[in-house]
Design a protein around this motif. Sequence first.
Motif: not given
Length: 252
Positions: A65-69
């Motif tokens: 997953p993307a950073r911040g998700d």
Amino acid sequence: MKRAQVAVFLAVVLATHASAWAQGGRGRGGDATPPQTAKAAAVIDLTGYWVSVVTEDWRYRMVTPARGDYQGVPMTPAARAIADAWDPAKEEASGELCKSYGAPALLRVPGRLHITWQDDQTLRMDSDAGKQTRIFHFGDWKAPAGPRTIQGDSVAEWQAGGGRGATDGTLQVTTSNLKAGFLRKNGVPYSENASLKEYYELITQPDGTPLLVVTIITTDPGYLRQPFVISSQFKKEASDAKWSPTACSATW
């Protein structure tokens, strides 16, 4: 001895023998009946090969997953600050590639499990994802002194009955002495103060095949505002034909 004293004496003797019988059962010769081993007392059979069934949280489990998700994780500000600083390149270079394969996250990693009895009081669970091994100890086992590990120290017990359509009973596992790691591969942290409770249940599917459902509850006073509750499902496989152990990876 007067009649009243005799009555009291007999009552005490009978009560004593009844208590001894209830607490351990005594056979011929006065020998206590040995307690059942955990293997003999098993209320469900978890042994065999199991494969992940990913029916939820696909974007957190099948890809990095993307950073911040961080949706769905009740993170504290301290946890968010750590996760916001996550850098996949630095994780790859750190050499600590198994942070997301610790006990609180391992069953969320897609892959296969192999569950066996190591001995009559110890259940073993191997994961081909990350080549991890968890050991579940029954009875009066006490953890030896030693450093924290990513799989921690796990104590298990059988519980009669089950919920949500489960058959026969539940395996409850409590894990402590954990080394800090990631709840998700994108740096969502849990600390060394985290503890874990899991419930392993078998559900019979409409076609008669078993489905292993594991409810996973992670508690961490530093990084979680409340217990983080998730569940993972596994389908039984007939053999080890698809068993393929792979090393830990900081990203996929």
